[in-house]
Motif scaffolding. Structure first.
Motif, PDB file in Angstrom:
ATOM      1  N   ARG A 347       0.819  -1.210   0.000  1.00  0.00           N
ATOM      2  CA  ARG A 347       0.000   0.000   0.000  1.00  0.00           C
ATOM      3  C   ARG A 347       0.853   1.260   0.000  1.00  0.00           C
ATOM      4  N   ILE A 348       2.008   1.193   0.640  1.00  0.00           N
ATOM      5  CA  ILE A 348       2.867   2.367   0.766  1.00  0.00           C
ATOM      6  C   ILE A 348       3.394   2.830  -0.594  1.00  0.00           C
ATOM      7  N   ALA A 349       3.347   1.940  -1.584  1.00  0.00           N
ATOM      8  CA  ALA A 349       3.792   2.305  -2.927  1.00  0.00           C
ATOM      9  C   ALA A 349       2.761   3.155  -3.655  1.00  0.00           C
ATOM     10  N   HIS A 350       1.518   3.155  -3.190  1.00  0.00           N
ATOM     11  CA  HIS A 350       0.437   3.823  -3.923  1.00  0.00           C
ATOM     12  C   HIS A 350      -0.285   4.886  -3.123  1.00  0.00           C
ATOM     13  N   GLU A 351      -0.369   4.726  -1.811  1.00  0.00           N
ATOM     14  CA  GLU A 351      -1.113   5.678  -0.994  1.00  0.00           C
ATOM     15  C   GLU A 351      -0.217   6.820  -0.550  1.00  0.00           C
ATOM     16  N   GLU A 352      -0.783   8.033  -0.513  1.00  0.00           N
ATOM     17  CA  GLU A 352      -0.017   9.179  -0.036  1.00  0.00           C
ATOM     18  C   GLU A 352       0.385   8.962   1.419  1.00  0.00           C
ATOM     19  N   ILE A 353       1.641   9.226   1.725  1.00  0.00           N
ATOM     20  CA  ILE A 353       2.151   9.054   3.085  1.00  0.00           C
ATOM     21  C   ILE A 353       2.117  10.418   3.764  1.00  0.00           C
ATOM     22  N   PHE A 354       1.316  10.548   4.783  1.00  0.00           N
ATOM     23  CA  PHE A 354       1.189  11.819   5.482  1.00  0.00           C
ATOM     24  C   PHE A 354       1.858  11.688   6.841  1.00  0.00           C
ATOM     25  N   GLY A 355       3.157  11.396   6.818  1.00  0.00           N
ATOM     26  CA  GLY A 355       3.881  11.174   8.056  1.00  0.00           C
ATOM     27  C   GLY A 355       5.357  11.009   7.788  1.00  0.00           C
ATOM     28  N   PRO A 356       6.162  10.730   8.819  1.00  0.00           N
ATOM     29  CA  PRO A 356       7.626  10.735   8.718  1.00  0.00           C
ATOM     30  C   PRO A 356       8.213   9.431   8.186  1.00  0.00           C
ATOM     31  N   ILE A 357       7.615   8.901   7.132  1.00  0.00           N
ATOM     32  CA  ILE A 357       8.039   7.621   6.548  1.00  0.00           C
ATOM     33  C   ILE A 357       8.522   7.888   5.131  1.00  0.00           C
ATOM     34  N   LEU A 358       9.742   7.464   4.816  1.00  0.00           N
ATOM     35  CA  LEU A 358      10.318   7.720   3.491  1.00  0.00           C
ATOM     36  C   LEU A 358      10.695   6.422   2.795  1.00  0.00           C
ATOM     37  N   PRO A 359       9.898   5.956   1.838  1.00  0.00           N
ATOM     38  CA  PRO A 359      10.350   4.854   0.984  1.00  0.00           C
ATOM     39  C   PRO A 359      11.473   5.348   0.064  1.00  0.00           C
ATOM     40  N   VAL A 360      12.475   4.525  -0.140  1.00  0.00           N
ATOM     41  CA  VAL A 360      13.587   4.864  -1.027  1.00  0.00           C
ATOM     42  C   VAL A 360      13.645   3.811  -2.125  1.00  0.00           C
ATOM     43  N   PHE A 361      13.527   4.255  -3.368  1.00  0.00           N
ATOM     44  CA  PHE A 361      13.505   3.353  -4.519  1.00  0.00           C
ATOM     45  C   PHE A 361      14.798   3.501  -5.316  1.00  0.00           C
ATOM     46  N   PRO A 362      15.357   2.403  -5.782  1.00  0.00           N
ATOM     47  CA  PRO A 362      16.539   2.493  -6.641  1.00  0.00           C
ATOM     48  C   PRO A 362      16.147   2.719  -8.099  1.00  0.00           C
ATOM     49  N   TYR A 363      17.023   3.418  -8.839  1.00  0.00           N
ATOM     50  CA  TYR A 363      16.841   3.518 -10.293  1.00  0.00           C
ATOM     51  C   TYR A 363      18.177   3.249 -10.982  1.00  0.00           C
ATOM     52  N   ARG A 364      18.105   2.857 -12.266  1.00  0.00           N
ATOM     53  CA  ARG A 364      19.318   2.505 -13.019  1.00  0.00           C
ATOM     54  C   ARG A 364      19.914   3.730 -13.716  1.00  0.00           C
ATOM     55  N   ASP A 365      19.048   4.524 -14.351  1.00  0.00           N
ATOM     56  CA  ASP A 365      19.483   5.756 -15.016  1.00  0.00           C
ATOM     57  C   ASP A 365      18.342   6.749 -14.929  1.00  0.00           C
ATOM     58  N   ILE A 366      18.569   7.977 -15.366  1.00  0.00           N
ATOM     59  CA  ILE A 366      17.566   9.024 -15.159  1.00  0.00           C
ATOM     60  C   ILE A 366      16.282   8.730 -15.924  1.00  0.00           C
ATOM     61  N   ASP A 367      16.383   8.050 -17.070  1.00  0.00           N
ATOM     62  CA  ASP A 367      15.169   7.684 -17.807  1.00  0.00           C
ATOM     63  C   ASP A 367      14.313   6.721 -16.992  1.00  0.00           C
TER      64      ASP A 367
END
Length: 475
Positions: A347-367
């Motif tokens: 759910r945290i991937a889709h619902e707005e987080i209104f609190g001090p929780i920060l998901p961090v996602f990796p990416y390969r390149d800027i695209d």
């Protein structure tokens, strides 16, 4: 008539309707206020707010359980006071009629736009910034010459009491009034414009109710605002800016960075820096006087459920900062938290987080990062950290969001000359800046026709001359 009928109280809809009728009658009677009257109203409201600074800080602290008085002074009072100053300085220019081009066949006439008040504006405000998000639409409506009905959130009763007292001291009820009660009844009133700030779900209901009376709406919603960190730009200064934006008011900010996109090779470096910057910002941990609690138990439960859902689906939950376990010692307080390994079924991937929780996602390149943002609803804000190069230009050109801050967070909302508003699921319409004034004004087009114009040659009876002119116009 029975005794019950004689003593029954009016419904919210009836009560709101009577106030609206009084304000509309006053507007018809008095017309548009002068520049001097608008400036006087804004100045008196500013003075009243400054005089009540301590009362406002205490009231918000009471409503939240704990909220830093510095955050309140900066984000609530500071935002409104600076907004009033900006409107006062620029109001003459905003109100000035603007000339427009006159078609050649009406050459001896003139065109202009005059900005006219709409009449009565309704404002529905949320709980997360109960002063700023209540009063900035109000002061913008006043600057545009309107009368205002304000309905704030029921979750901030102490703040509402101070606001009601302040507004009633400065304005008569027929000009500005604050009400409490049923939000559906309020949004169903035939206002001349309705401004709503809140969640996307409630925004849909407000817009649907307003549509029954063809009331135009400005919706300031939210969404999942990303912070994209360019490769090689994971630095303490960068991360400090993200910590500021994420943890301001305990994360209960509509334009807070909802999640971070970090190059895959720098995830661990980012988390380590995030922990250090949280410790630097809050040396006393989550019970610090500078760290804000979650507004109530309901919102706290929503956030802890998001964390547990992510944990149950395999995410890695990392509490950061000094002594995060001490958050349990203060009611509805949540320690700063980083979430790694988030997947789409969480759910945290889709619902707005209104609190001090920060998901961090990796990416390969800027695209890859851009594609991730664009695959989701358009956010209210976007943050990019990196140098001025082709990657930054790609992000600015290929993503769509309400506003952007480059190499920082949050502070675009404090730029009074920039409009503020969302796009798509994050909202529609804008206020702040001249765009706010024009949103709550009617741009009345006026043609003053000259004594002679070629268009008269198109009047009946029609003849060969008419055909020749039409051929010329439609060439």
């Amino acid at each position: 008539m029975t005794i019950t009928e004689a003593t029954s109280q009016p419904t919210d809809a009836e009560r709101f309707g009577r106030i609206l009728a009084v304000q509309r009658a006053a507007y018809r009677r008095d017309g548009a206020p002068s520049l001097a009257a608008r400036r006087s109203d804004l100045s008196r409201l500013k003075a009243a707010l400054i005089a009540r600074r301590n009362a406002i800080e205490e009231a918000i602290d009471t409503d939240f359980g704990h909220r830093s008085r510095h955050e309140t002074a900066m984000m609530e009072l500071g935002g409104v006071v600076q907004g009033i100053d900006y409107l006062e300085r620029n109001l003459r220019r905003f109100m000035r009629p603007t000339g427009r081009h006159t078609a050649w066949h009406m050459h001896f006439g003139t065109n202009r736009i005059e900005y006219q008040p709409l009449g009565v504006v309704g404002v529905i405000s949320p709980w997360n910034y109960p002063v700023n998000l209540s009063l900035m639409p109000v002061v913008t409506a006043i600057a545009a010459g309107n009368r205002v009905m304000l309905k704030p959130s029921k979750f901030t009763p102490a703040t509402n009491a101070v606001l009601a007292s302040t507004l009633s001291e400065v304005f008569p009820q027929e000009q500005v009034t604050m009400v409490s009660g049923d939000g559906s009844a309020f949004s169903s009133l035939p206002f001349d414009h309705l401004v709503f700030t809140g969640s996307t779900g409630v925004g849909r209901a407000v817009m649907k109710a307003a549509s029954e009376n063809l009331v135009p709406v400005t919706l300031e919603l939210g969404g999942k605002s990303p912070a994209i960190v360019a490769k090689g730009h994971v630095r303490d200064r960068t991360v400090s800016d993200i910590v500021f934006g994420k943890l301001l008011s305990g994360g209960q900010t509509c334009i807070a960075p909802d999640y971070a996109l970090v190059h895959a090779s720098e995830i661990d470096t980012f988390v380590d820096s995030y922990d250090r910057q949280v410790k630097a910002a809050y040396p006393d941990g989550p019970t610090s006087k500078d760290y804000t609690s979650i507004i109530n138990d309901k919102q706290y439960a929503i956030l802890t459920d998001l964390i547990e859902d992510a944990r149950n689906h395999g995410a890695r939950i990392i509490e950061v900062g000094h002594r995060p376990g001490e958050a349990a010692h203060r009611p509805h307080t949540l320690a700063p938290t980083v979430v790694l390994g988030v997947t789409d079924e969480m759910r945290i991937a889709h619902e707005e987080i209104f609190g001090p929780i920060l998901p961090v996602f990796p990416y390969r390149d800027i695209d890859d990062a851009i594609d991730y943002v664009n695959a989701r609803p358009r956010p209210l804000a976007l943050y990019y950290f990196g140098k001025d190069d082709t990657d930054r230009r790609k992000v600015l050109d290929r993503t769509t969001s309400g506003n952007v801050t480059v190499n920082g967070t949050i502070m675009h909302v404090g730029q009074d000359d920039l409009p503020f508003g969302g796009v798509g699921a994050s909202g529609m319409g804008q206020y702040h800046g001249i765009e706010g004034f024009r949103t709550l004004s009617h741009p009345k087009g006026i043609l003053v026709q000259g004594r002679w114009n070629a268009a008269r040659l198109l009047y009946a009876p029609f003849d060969r001359r008419t055909d020749a002119l039409l051929s010329f116009f439609l060439r």
